[in-house]
Write a protein that holds these residues in place. Structure first.
Motif, PDB file in Angstrom:
ATOM      1  N   ALA A   1      -6.141  -4.033 -15.852  1.00 35.52           N
ATOM      2  CA  ALA A   1      -5.543  -4.522 -14.607  1.00 35.52           C
ATOM      3  C   ALA A   1      -5.307  -3.392 -13.618  1.00 35.52           C
ATOM      4  O   ALA A   1      -5.447  -3.573 -12.399  1.00 35.52           O
ATOM      5  N   VAL A   2      -4.972  -2.194 -14.123  1.00 33.47           N
ATOM      6  CA  VAL A   2      -4.668  -1.066 -13.236  1.00 33.47           C
ATOM      7  C   VAL A   2      -5.945  -0.381 -12.755  1.00 33.47           C
ATOM      8  O   VAL A   2      -6.100  -0.093 -11.559  1.00 33.47           O
ATOM      9  N   GLY A   3      -6.882  -0.090 -13.655  1.00 30.62           N
ATOM     10  CA  GLY A   3      -8.057   0.675 -13.239  1.00 30.62           C
ATOM     11  C   GLY A   3      -9.365   0.292 -13.884  1.00 30.62           C
ATOM     12  O   GLY A   3     -10.435   0.644 -13.372  1.00 30.62           O
ATOM     13  N   GLY A   4      -9.305  -0.424 -15.005  1.00 34.22           N
ATOM     14  CA  GLY A   4     -10.551  -0.778 -15.679  1.00 34.22           C
ATOM     15  C   GLY A   4     -11.437  -1.709 -14.881  1.00 34.22           C
ATOM     16  O   GLY A   4     -12.662  -1.684 -15.010  1.00 34.22           O
ATOM     17  N   TRP A   5     -10.809  -2.521 -14.023  1.00 33.80           N
ATOM     18  CA  TRP A   5     -11.582  -3.451 -13.199  1.00 33.80           C
ATOM     19  C   TRP A   5     -12.610  -2.727 -12.343  1.00 33.80           C
ATOM     20  O   TRP A   5     -13.661  -3.306 -12.024  1.00 33.80           O
ATOM     21  N   TRP A   6     -12.316  -1.484 -11.927  1.00 39.72           N
ATOM     22  CA  TRP A   6     -13.248  -0.755 -11.072  1.00 39.72           C
ATOM     23  C   TRP A   6     -14.611  -0.607 -11.741  1.00 39.72           C
ATOM     24  O   TRP A   6     -15.661  -0.734 -11.100  1.00 39.72           O
ATOM     25  N   TRP A   7     -14.585  -0.358 -13.054  1.00 38.69           N
ATOM     26  CA  TRP A   7     -15.835  -0.111 -13.765  1.00 38.69           C
ATOM     27  C   TRP A   7     -16.604  -1.393 -13.980  1.00 38.69           C
ATOM     28  O   TRP A   7     -17.851  -1.395 -13.950  1.00 38.69           O
ATOM     29  N   LEU A   8     -15.915  -2.500 -14.191  1.00 37.32           N
ATOM     30  CA  LEU A   8     -16.599  -3.786 -14.258  1.00 37.32           C
ATOM     31  C   LEU A   8     -17.221  -4.120 -12.909  1.00 37.32           C
ATOM     32  O   LEU A   8     -18.370  -4.575 -12.834  1.00 37.32           O
ATOM     33  N   ARG A   9     -16.489  -3.873 -11.846  1.00 40.53           N
ATOM     34  CA  ARG A   9     -17.017  -4.104 -10.486  1.00 40.53           C
ATOM     35  C   ARG A   9     -18.258  -3.253 -10.245  1.00 40.53           C
ATOM     36  O   ARG A   9     -19.268  -3.731  -9.701  1.00 40.53           O
ATOM     37  N   THR A  10     -18.191  -1.978 -10.651  1.00 40.89           N
ATOM     38  CA  THR A  10     -19.327  -1.081 -10.454  1.00 40.89           C
ATOM     39  C   THR A  10     -20.543  -1.557 -11.244  1.00 40.89           C
ATOM     40  O   THR A  10     -21.679  -1.554 -10.742  1.00 40.89           O
ATOM     41  N   LEU A  11     -20.306  -1.974 -12.484  1.00 45.38           N
ATOM     42  CA  LEU A  11     -21.411  -2.448 -13.316  1.00 45.38           C
ATOM     43  C   LEU A  11     -22.054  -3.695 -12.712  1.00 45.38           C
ATOM     44  O   LEU A  11     -23.291  -3.810 -12.655  1.00 45.38           O
ATOM     45  N   LEU A  12     -21.241  -4.611 -12.243  1.00 41.05           N
ATOM     46  CA  LEU A  12     -21.781  -5.852 -11.678  1.00 41.05           C
ATOM     47  C   LEU A  12     -22.470  -5.610 -10.336  1.00 41.05           C
ATOM     48  O   LEU A  12     -23.456  -6.263 -10.005  1.00 41.05           O
ATOM     49  N   THR A  13     -21.947  -4.657  -9.564  1.00 38.49           N
ATOM     50  CA  THR A  13     -22.491  -4.409  -8.222  1.00 38.49           C
ATOM     51  C   THR A  13     -23.755  -3.566  -8.252  1.00 38.49           C
ATOM     52  O   THR A  13     -24.730  -3.840  -7.540  1.00 38.49           O
ATOM     53  N   TYR A  14     -23.746  -2.509  -9.087  1.00 33.04           N
ATOM     54  CA  TYR A  14     -24.842  -1.536  -9.051  1.00 33.04           C
ATOM     55  C   TYR A  14     -25.682  -1.524 -10.326  1.00 33.04           C
ATOM     56  O   TYR A  14     -26.656  -0.766 -10.415  1.00 33.04           O
ATOM     57  N   GLY A  15     -25.279  -2.317 -11.316  1.00 33.50           N
ATOM     58  CA  GLY A  15     -26.048  -2.368 -12.552  1.00 33.50           C
ATOM     59  C   GLY A  15     -25.879  -1.155 -13.430  1.00 33.50           C
ATOM     60  O   GLY A  15     -26.665  -0.942 -14.365  1.00 33.50           O
ATOM     61  N   SER A  16     -24.864  -0.337 -13.157  1.00 33.29           N
ATOM     62  CA  SER A  16     -24.622   0.874 -13.938  1.00 33.29           C
ATOM     63  C   SER A  16     -23.138   1.221 -13.859  1.00 33.29           C
ATOM     64  O   SER A  16     -22.506   1.040 -12.815  1.00 33.29           O
ATOM     65  N   LEU A  17     -22.596   1.722 -14.972  1.00 33.30           N
ATOM     66  CA  LEU A  17     -21.206   2.170 -14.941  1.00 33.30           C
ATOM     67  C   LEU A  17     -21.043   3.393 -14.046  1.00 33.30           C
ATOM     68  O   LEU A  17     -20.013   3.561 -13.399  1.00 33.30           O
ATOM     69  N   GLN A  18     -22.049   4.275 -14.042  1.00 36.73           N
ATOM     70  CA  GLN A  18     -21.968   5.511 -13.267  1.00 36.73           C
ATOM     71  C   GLN A  18     -23.214   5.642 -12.400  1.00 36.73           C
ATOM     72  O   GLN A  18     -24.206   6.255 -12.797  1.00 36.73           O
ATOM     73  N   PRO A  19     -23.204   5.067 -11.197  1.00 36.90           N
ATOM     74  CA  PRO A  19     -24.367   5.200 -10.317  1.00 36.90           C
ATOM     75  C   PRO A  19     -24.609   6.662  -9.951  1.00 36.90           C
ATOM     76  O   PRO A  19     -23.669   7.467  -9.877  1.00 36.90           O
ATOM     77  N   ASP A  20     -25.835   7.017  -9.739  1.00 34.52           N
ATOM     78  CA  ASP A  20     -26.191   8.372  -9.336  1.00 34.52           C
ATOM     79  C   ASP A  20     -26.041   8.487  -7.829  1.00 34.52           C
ATOM     80  O   ASP A  20     -26.796   7.859  -7.072  1.00 34.52           O
ATOM     81  N   GLY A  21     -25.072   9.275  -7.393  1.00 37.12           N
ATOM     82  CA  GLY A  21     -24.829   9.409  -5.966  1.00 37.12           C
ATOM     83  C   GLY A  21     -25.858  10.228  -5.233  1.00 37.12           C
ATOM     84  O   GLY A  21     -25.902  10.224  -4.002  1.00 37.12           O
ATOM     85  N   LEU A  22     -26.716  10.944  -5.968  1.00 39.31           N
ATOM     86  CA  LEU A  22     -27.714  11.796  -5.326  1.00 39.31           C
ATOM     87  C   LEU A  22     -29.137  11.272  -5.497  1.00 39.31           C
ATOM     88  O   LEU A  22     -30.022  11.610  -4.719  1.00 39.31           O
ATOM     89  N   GLY A  23     -29.360  10.492  -6.550  1.00 36.49           N
ATOM     90  CA  GLY A  23     -30.711   9.985  -6.782  1.00 36.49           C
ATOM     91  C   GLY A  23     -31.717  11.081  -7.065  1.00 36.49           C
ATOM     92  O   GLY A  23     -32.865  11.020  -6.655  1.00 36.49           O
ATOM     93  N   ARG A  24     -31.302  12.108  -7.816  1.00 35.16           N
ATOM     94  CA  ARG A  24     -32.192  13.239  -8.083  1.00 35.16           C
ATOM     95  C   ARG A  24     -33.248  12.890  -9.123  1.00 35.16           C
ATOM     96  O   ARG A  24     -32.987  12.206 -10.098  1.00 35.16           O
ATOM     97  N   THR A  25     -34.432  13.390  -8.917  1.00 32.58           N
ATOM     98  CA  THR A  25     -35.516  13.258  -9.903  1.00 32.58           C
ATOM     99  C   THR A  25     -36.227  14.600 -10.001  1.00 32.58           C
ATOM    100  O   THR A  25     -36.267  15.377  -9.041  1.00 32.58           O
ATOM    101  N   ALA A  26     -36.764  14.863 -11.162  1.00 37.69           N
ATOM    102  CA  ALA A  26     -37.530  16.103 -11.355  1.00 37.69           C
ATOM    103  C   ALA A  26     -38.521  15.871 -12.472  1.00 37.69           C
ATOM    104  O   ALA A  26     -38.254  15.121 -13.418  1.00 37.69           O
ATOM    105  N   ASP A  27     -39.660  16.492 -12.371  1.00 39.23           N
ATOM    106  CA  ASP A  27     -40.685  16.369 -13.397  1.00 39.23           C
ATOM    107  C   ASP A  27     -40.550  17.519 -14.387  1.00 39.23           C
ATOM    108  O   ASP A  27     -40.253  18.662 -14.006  1.00 39.23           O
TER     109      ASP A  27
END
Length: 536
Positions: free
Chosen positions: A298-324
């Motif tokens: 109720a205090v803070g766990g909801w944020w992670w459920l919201r993130t998972l439902l919104t972005y499909g990941s618990l921890q979205p990558d804010g930079l979108g970095r890729t490297a070969d």
């Protein structure tokens, strides 16, 4: 040791920690801590009404970019990038930046008062502020302080120092929380003091804890949740404690994802039977565990459920970095694990700046090996406390496992070793230090002379202070002293960059030394005083 002596020692240690943190806040060059420009930018964006954009959509303001330039961190023609950051005299970072020691600091009167809503330059491409991949809890707090003090009209260096000192004030709580956790687990004042004094020897904690970052709030709330779990494991299972533990965990979950591994620890601390038969029955234990988890969600766990439902990941990558990966690269666990552990351990004890100023490797190896051996020995040496220790150890085990798993995936994809920073484990320090202190005191009482066992807090504080001093000198020399200059030249250069006057800097340097002597005297007096043995 009497409760009064114990309380005095903990208070003195807390003040000493505050003085060390304040010294680091002024010693570290502007924006020379991991991702500090982005953390600073996110605080100022929230303070000026910019809200919390989706991951990858927030940008560094022109004001932040200009501040990093005036701080000597970035080149005038470059965005905020590590490869173009200025090069410290004794740092290991290599790129295309200017030599920091050759830059001329702006006088205080010429440092800018900046508007984070204004368009102030257009000579470089914008830089992504990846901090919106995290929850906004810390940034809400810090922005509120900025607005409450009217700091939006201050110079950027004064704003930076204010936010660093805010984290210092938060970080001081680590000492009493580690001491309280250890005493709740063991019932021993001596073990509590050994754990609390050891905290001062983690130089990286002081460096990170005095920077602008969401880490400090995450760490302190993680320590607080661990303390509540330790109290539950000592048999004090009440609905009030369960709700409090859940609230602390929930607040931590609003700051950073590195408290997600604390969820099993808190749940088990209330659910695992510590008495046979359980006091109040198994149903009451399960009810308190449920109350803790429900409150946390109720205090803070909801944020992670919201993130998972919104972005499909618990921890979205804010930079979108890729490297070969390099041509012909094949991932190997035999290659990955030793290097990963080396990086984690080195940056746990001290690799300052943007991981460019390491402590000597033999120092970090000795510290890491000693801590690991003592932690692993705790369930064997202290059988009476075995179950509570094992429950609490689920936190660092889960946190370390998540860090290593994420790093291995990145290594397999890119051939590099990202995400291996010891600070990601700092929220688990109460567990690690409590277990290590319990092992050390138990072993000393069994096999060492009685005076050594009683004086173990003095010994650990002396060793911790030596490591703390080494860390401070390492940072001072690496940041401000080229090899062909003296230590006095480094101090003069430090003063020129600092927003504080020479007397203020002198006071900041002197205070920890005087306080350290005071705390040592208190611990020596407590060790010599006759007292009934601590419960074990």
């Amino acid at each position: 040791m009497t409760d009064t002596r114990y309380a005095r020692c903990v208070v003195a240690l807390t003040i000493l920690m505050g003085s060390v943190l304040a010294l680091w806040a002024v010693l570290t060059p502007g924006f020379r801590a991991p991702d500090e420009p982005q953390h600073f930018n996110s605080v100022m964006r929230v303070a000026t009404g910019g809200g919390w954009p989706a991951p990858g959509e927030a940008l560094l303001s022109d004001a932040t970019l200009i501040a990093t330039r005036e701080a000597g961190f970035t080149r005038p023609d470059q965005p905020v990038r590590l490869l173009t950051a200025s090069l410290l005299p004794r740092g290991e970072l290599r790129g295309h930046g200017l030599e920091f020691a050759e830059l001329t600091p702006l006088p205080d009167s010429e440092r800018s008062v900046l508007d984070h809503l204004a368009d102030l330059q257009d000579d470089v491409a914008p830089t992504v502020d990846q901090m919106t991949q995290h929850p906004p809890g810390y940034y809400w707090l810090a922005a509120g302080v900025v607005r409450a003090l009217g700091a939006l009209d201050w110079r950027w260096d004064q704003q930076l120092l204010l936010l660093r000192l805010l984290n210092c004030a938060i970080g001081m709580a680590a000492v009493p929380l580690v001491a309280a956790t250890t005493r709740a687990l063991t019932g021993s004042a001596v073990v509590g003091l050994v754990a609390a004094t050891t905290l001062l020897g983690v130089g990286q904690l002081a460096h990170i804890g005095s920077a602008v970052t969401n880490d400090t709030m995450t760490v302190v709330l993680g320590l607080a949740a661990t303390w509540a779990a330790a109290r539950a494991l000592s048999g004090r299972r009440t609905l009030r404690l369960a709700v409090g533990a859940g609230a602390l965990l929930g607040l931590g979950l609003l700051t950073k994802g590195f408290l997600l591994p604390a969820i099993p620890m808190v749940a088990l601390a209330f659910a695992v039977p510590v008495r046979i038969p359980p006091a109040g029955g198994r149903g009451r234990d399960l009810l308190t565990a449920f109350a803790a988890m429900a409150t946390a969600f109720a205090v803070g766990g909801w944020w992670w459920l919201r993130t998972l439902l919104t972005y499909g990941s618990l921890q979205p990558d804010g930079l979108g970095r890729t490297a070969d990966p390099p041509a012909g690269f094949e991932p190997s666990l035999a290659e990955f694990l030793p290097e990963a552990l080396r990086r984690l351990n080195g940056s746990f004890w001290g690799n300052f700046g943007w991981l460019e100023i390491p402590l000597p490797s033999w120092v970090t190896f000795a510290l890491g090996a000693t801590l690991a051996l003592l932690v692993l020995a705790a369930p064997l040496l202290a059988r009476r406390h075995r179950l509570p220790i094992l429950v609490l150890l689920t936190f660092p085990a889960a946190a370390g496992g998540i860090v290593l798993l994420g790093a291995y995936r990145a290594y397999s994809d890119t051939g590099t070793f990202p995400g291996l920073q010891g600070r990601y484990l700092f929220a688990t320090l109460a567990v690690l230090l409590a277990a290590a202190a319990l092992s050390a005191v138990t072993a000393a009482r069994r096999w060492a002379p009685r005076p050594l066992a009683a004086g173990l807090p003095v010994v650990t504080l002396a060793l911790a202070l030596a490591v703390a001093a080494l860390s401070i000198v390492t940072m001072l020399q690496a940041a401000y002293q080229p090899y062909d200059e003296s230590l006095l030249d480094a101090v003069v250069r430090w003063e020129a960059w600092s927003p504080l006057s020479r007397p203020a800097i002198a006071a900041l340097v002197t205070a920890p030394a005087l306080l350290a002597a005071t705390v040592l005297a208190l611990l020596v007096r407590s060790a010599r005083a006759p007292a009934p043995p601590d419960p074990q």
